[in-house]
Design a protein around this motif. Structure first.
Motif: not given
Length: 139
Positions: A22-23, A95-98, A104-110, A132-133
């Motif tokens: 995430i960082s 599951f872990y890919l989703e 990542a989606h939430g962080v991208l919103h921020l 994700i990569k």
């Protein structure tokens, strides 16, 4: 600081690896962060938040609340593990890919990325794939 909270029986095994990832997502966008809280919950928990704070009466996989913080990106990211599991089945992915996609989606919103228009949604998907990569890139 990145913290993980659990309002369900799910937990991330390697929180340090996810926090580092995430960082790196945030740093890859030339931003800094101060505080991010990921709250993993079930459908009912997230539905109540959706009803109480957003006046929506629908299930969702994620809700992101940004903080006003001049020192960097900050916010709460609520994720329904039930929705992520169902989406993984629907999309035919692990599951872990989703889970990584939703995180990542939430962080991208921020970070300022939206998903209201078709163009924004396309850009969001590309950014999700890109971020994700980064999970497998060693720091």
């Amino acid at each position: 600081m990145i913290d993980f909270h659990y309002e369900t029986d799910f937990s991330i095994d390697d929180e340090a690896k996810f926090a580092d990832w995430i960082s790196r997502i945030i740093l890859s966008e030339d931003k800094v962060f101060s505080q991010l809280d990921f709250i993993f919950c079930d459908d009912d928990y997230l539905l109540k938040i959706n009803q109480d704070y957003l006046d929506h009466d629908t299930y969702t996989d994620i809700i992101t609340f940004p903080y006003e913080d001049m020192s960097g990106i900050a916010g709460d990211i609520f994720i329904s593990i039930e929705r992520v599991k169902e989406n993984a089945l629907d999309f035919g992915v692990e599951f872990y890919l989703e889970l990584k996609r939703v995180m990542a989606h939430g962080v991208l919103h921020l970070l300022g990325y939206g998903d209201k228009s078709e163009e924004e949604t396309m850009q969001m998907r590309l950014k999700e794939d890109e971020k994700i990569k980064l999970f497998h890139v060693e720091h």
